[in-house]
Design an enzyme around this catalytic site. Sequence first.
Site, PDB file in Angstrom:
ATOM      1  N   GLY A 131      57.027  45.298  40.218  1.00 35.80           N
ATOM      2  CA  GLY A 131      56.546  43.966  40.557  1.00 35.80           C
ATOM      3  C   GLY A 131      56.804  43.010  39.419  1.00 35.80           C
ATOM      4  N   ASP A 257      39.695  36.567  35.983  1.00 36.33           N
ATOM      5  CA  ASP A 257      40.787  36.516  36.963  1.00 36.33           C
ATOM      6  C   ASP A 257      40.635  37.631  37.989  1.00 36.33           C
ATOM      7  OD1 ASP A 257      42.975  35.243  38.023  1.00 36.33           O
ATOM      8  OD2 ASP A 257      44.435  36.293  36.790  1.00 36.33           O
TER       9      ASP A 257
END
Length: 436
Positions: A131, A257
């Site tokens: 990714g 986050d």
Amino acid sequence: MGNCLSLQSGSPSPKFNTAPDPYNQSGSNQFSAGLSNTRLLPNDNSTSLGHSSHSGRISRLLGPNSSNNYSTTGNNTSTSLWGSENSYASRVRDEEEFPYGQILDAANLRVFTLEELRAATKNFGADTVLGEGGFGRVYKGLIKDRTASNRGERLTIAIKKLNSESRQGVAEWQSEVNFLGRLSHPNLVKLLGFGREGSELFLVYEFMHRGSLDNHLFGRGASVSPLSWDTRLKVMIGAARGLDFLHSLDKKIIYRDFKPSNILLDKTCTAKLSDFGLAKSVPAEDHSHVSTKVVGTYGYAAPEYIATGHLYVKSDVYGFGIVLVEMLTGKRIGDIIRLCQQKSLRDWLKTNLLSRGKIISTMDAKLEGKYPCNLALKVAQLALKCIQVDPKVRPSMKEVVETLEHVEAANEKPADNRKRVTHSRVVRLHGRPDGG
């Protein structure tokens, strides 16, 4: 449960920089870059942590900031940094001895050379890419397992390689090393080591076989296996325990986050928090970190943080509530916000998930009705508490964990299982829910 391919969905606002899923487990270069994965602004990290404890288990955290303690010898990073070649074995032992987590007196990390990482990834070949995120690309690699009884055994790892053009990379690399290097908990991803050669920076993690929660919730394609209700509960309890650990330290850590792409799943679907690049520490729960630059991800960032720059421990609780809503509905928060139209998110939640008349049509259709409706309502009630505008009235993560554990205990009772089967039959008779 197979690996998931997360396709791009939605169009990110031009005001923000996209940060695609950093751990896409499909092995392809297609990443989730929808509105809900949009980074707000560049990072403004500082990583001094001081001393910490957790439920009576006390040990020293960082002490002096170690960001400048590295040295280089020739082209390779010196192993005199925090290095230990037995860090993986130590972490396994620590997890067994400290199931509720601990703070290491010193970072127990292995220092990798560039040559080792090239060999592990076939010279960072395209077929090893997992990714890509704001930090850079993530690669799958194989290294010799120096802790195994059979010296020929190989250990699967995940390697983040800094994008040399990344504005946030160096600070986030340092933050990851300073935080994850000394935090050990069953629901935090293990940082095994790091590497640095010139401007190239690397982070090496344990490999999480089932990839990110984001892929499982929102991925499409034949390889996607939807998460069952039981697995969703397990994942959210694990993630909640990880946040609770961070919040219960003497010098509390605000994760900042929390979102599905930062929740990774191992072979047994145990959830582990990853990516501490935006984490901050504060001396107490009611203290805030004041940021001149708001960072995080659109949809998950708490309203008080966006409006004032003040970041509290309970700002993480807001993000957790948002992910609960996504887990229930199977929809990205950006899509839900668009559905709200003139309503607030809280009002939409009350109308669609806290109404017995509408919850069936709002719950994720991929569940196929196989969940206890009364327990789904309790999770929705918890989500509503988490996303209150005033952070003071949000529950603590300890309270969140306790609530979810009670839901899980009720979920395992035979009576609830019978209700689940009955509800599933209703769905089969009247057609699948349309997901709202």
